[in-house]
Design an enzyme around this catalytic site. Structure first.
Site: not given
Length: 567
Positions: A29, A50, A113, A417
């Site tokens: 994409h 990613e 997707q 955190g």
């Protein structure tokens, strides 16, 4: 006129804004963007996940003090990068996340997707998120996104570009609607600066507390000058610690949590200058544990929403923190030095007692290296390189020694955190440090490093000489400590990590590996790794049993109390 694709328009807009690299992971994409980067020479540092690309954009932004850019594909690419977006949102880090998505013509077709509203997912954790539906709008909206990201208070933005928009060819007008970014930072006005100095002069026990906003503006020199001219001790939260290296030893309080116990010693501050440090976890949520109930508070922050968030402040100022600190230091030096002999000495005495308590207990009861001793060894080798801390016990132990060294940058967990940020953050920080010839040293736990071990491959492929030091206690240390204290040592479950030869994993992916079991081995490994211009992993076995003081305090135990309960 010439034709130009949406992908090429996007890259042109990024380059016009001064973007010199992107962090990402390829997907169909977003291939038009990869092709345009290939044509223009804009480098893409591709990672193995990613999430790491997003954290790398954060690490670059926080180290270079510039915009970080992450490029991810549709669907899983976007969902993987949500954690670094959330991290950047809470920590006010300027990053631009560019995500691909399915073709506009394929809406509601159950195609690959697709089927999720990527902009809607991102909106709660971004300053601005927008889907671009025409190639003609790409340059204008990219410019707008970058302006928003780099306007105080900083934060993440997201642009969603459907595949057909990136492939769409449109007429090239040849006119760039956007150029380089200029940022104007305003300090508090002279009247406010004079007001603050007057309050400091009248106070008997003032303290300056600096946070990440001071670090963002490189205010170390101003902090040191102000502290010296006014006799005001300085403390910092975790990321602000690298701003204390130039402060005189007698005025350097170190970690903010070092103020624990001052009230019991009759040394509670009467004036607190809160510069770029937000009320929250690091300030014990505004409770009198760290900030006395009767202390006068002056707070400076670029975001008016943070002023007096958890308790009233006597003076709240919306202004740039570093610029205001410089104005304050200049005015303080012009006014002449304030005589304040007893207070800095008393503060130094309290801090020394804290460090001596920790240091005297830093001999392990078994043969393993104590994590505080390991932290001191690493601190001696840091120099002016950049540091990234990941893993709960790792940054809690290292924060006790961080104020005495001079790292170029000190990056660690923020308000989210989230464990496992280190590998990606260090990768981006190293990219930002290449031109200056500095290294990035990641100090991480064996639990945290497991999130992204594949990034050793990315470091090797891109020749990024990150040094990864794994403080290996063969467990999820902080949560195991919690189990022992909360439910008992016979209830330890799912917190052991016995298979930890991370140096061998690094070697399998092409990096150099070291294994150390004692202080001498760690010293030798660090010296050798720093002498080589290549990525490395130092796997050092450390003792699990010692508990950092701040971990005990967080669960309600005073680590400095004697058996009778006295601090």
């Amino acid at each position: 006129m010439n034709q130009i694709t949406g992908g090429a328009l996007l890259v042109r807009a990024l380059q016009a804004a001064g973007v010199e690299q992107i962090f990402g992971l390829h997907g169909a994409h977003i291939d038009p963007v990869f092709q345009a980067c290939l044509d223009t020479g804009l480098p893409i540092y591709d990672t193995r996940n990613e999430a790491s690309a997003g954290h790398a954009a954060e690490g670059f932004a926080r180290t270079a003090r510039k915009l970080g850019v992450a490029l991810v594909t549709a669907g899983g690419g976007l969902t993987n990068v949500l954690t670094p977006i959330a991290n950047a949102w809470l920590d006010r880090t300027p990053i631009l996340v560019i995500t691909g998505s399915g073709m506009l013509r394929d809406e509601e077709t159950n195609t690959l997707q697709a089927g999720i509203d990527q902009v809607a997912l991102a909106q709660p954790i971004t300053k601005w998120a927008k889907r671009i539906t025409s190639a003609a709008h790409i340059e204008r909206l990219t410019a707008q996104a970058i302006r928003i990201a780099l306007s105080p208070p900083y934060g993440p933005v997201l642009l969603d570009l459907p595949w057909d928009i990136l492939m769409e060819a449109t007429e090239d007008s040849g006119q760039l609607p956007y150029g380089a970014i200029t940022s104007a930072f305003s300090a508090a006005d002279t009247g406010v600066v004079s007001d603050i100095l007057g309050r400091v002069a009248r106070a008997e026990r003032p303290v300056l507390l600096v946070g990440s906003e001071a670090s963002r503006g490189d205010a170390a020199d101003a902090i040191a000058r102000f502290a010296s001219a006014t006799g005001t001790p300085v403390f910092a939260d975790y990321e602000g610690l690298n701003q204390l290296a130039e402060v005189e030893a007698d005025l350097c309080g170190g970690l903010l949590q070092g103020l624990n116990g001052f009230d019991k010693a009759g040394l509670a501050p009467d004036l607190v200058l809160l510069f770029g440090m937000r009320f929250g976890l690091n300030t014990a949520h505004g409770s009198p544990t760290l900030l006395p109930a009767d202390a006068s508070i002056v707070q400076v922050d670029p975001d008016a929403r943070e002023l007096g968030r958890l308790r009233p402040v006597d003076l709240g100022i919306q202004a740039d923190v570093a610029t205001t600190l410089r104005a304050l230091a200049d005015a303080a030096e012009h006014a002449g030095k304030t005589a304040r002999s007893d207070w800095p000495t008393q503060v130094r005495g309290q801090i020394d007692r804290r460090l001596n308590f920790i240091r005297n207990g830093s001999t392990s009861t078994n043969a393993l290296l104590h994590p505080f001793a390991a932290s001191e060894i690493v601190a001696r080798h840091v120099g002016e390189n950049s540091l990234v801390l990941d893993g709960a016990l790792t940054y809690l132990w290292f924060s006790e020694v961080a104020s005495s060294i001079r790292p170029k940058r000190l990056l660690c967990h923020g308000y989210l955190g989230s464990m496992g940020i280190g590998m990606g953050t260090a990768l981006g920080s190293q990219v930002a440090s290449l031109e200056a010839g500095r290294r990035t040293i990641l100090i991480t736990g064996d639990g945290a490093v497991g999130y992204a071990l594949g990034e050793f491959d990315a470091m090797v492929r891109h020749r990024l000489p990150v040094i990864v030091i794994v403080m290996n206690n063969q467990s999820w240390g902080a949560t195991q400590h919690f189990q022992k204290l909360a439910v008992g040592p016979n209830r330890i479950t799912n917190t052991m990590l016995e298979n930890g030869r991370y140096d061998r994993v690094a070697e399998a992916l092409g990096a150099r590996g070291y294994y150390a079991e004692d202080a001498k081995g760690l010293e030798q490994a660090l010296s050798d790794a720093l002498s080589r211009d290549e990525p490395a992993c130092i796997n050092v076995r450390v003792d699990l049993d010692p508990i950092p003081p701040e971990e005990l305090i967080l669960i309600g135990i005073d680590p400095f109390a004697d058996p009778a309960g006295n601090s």
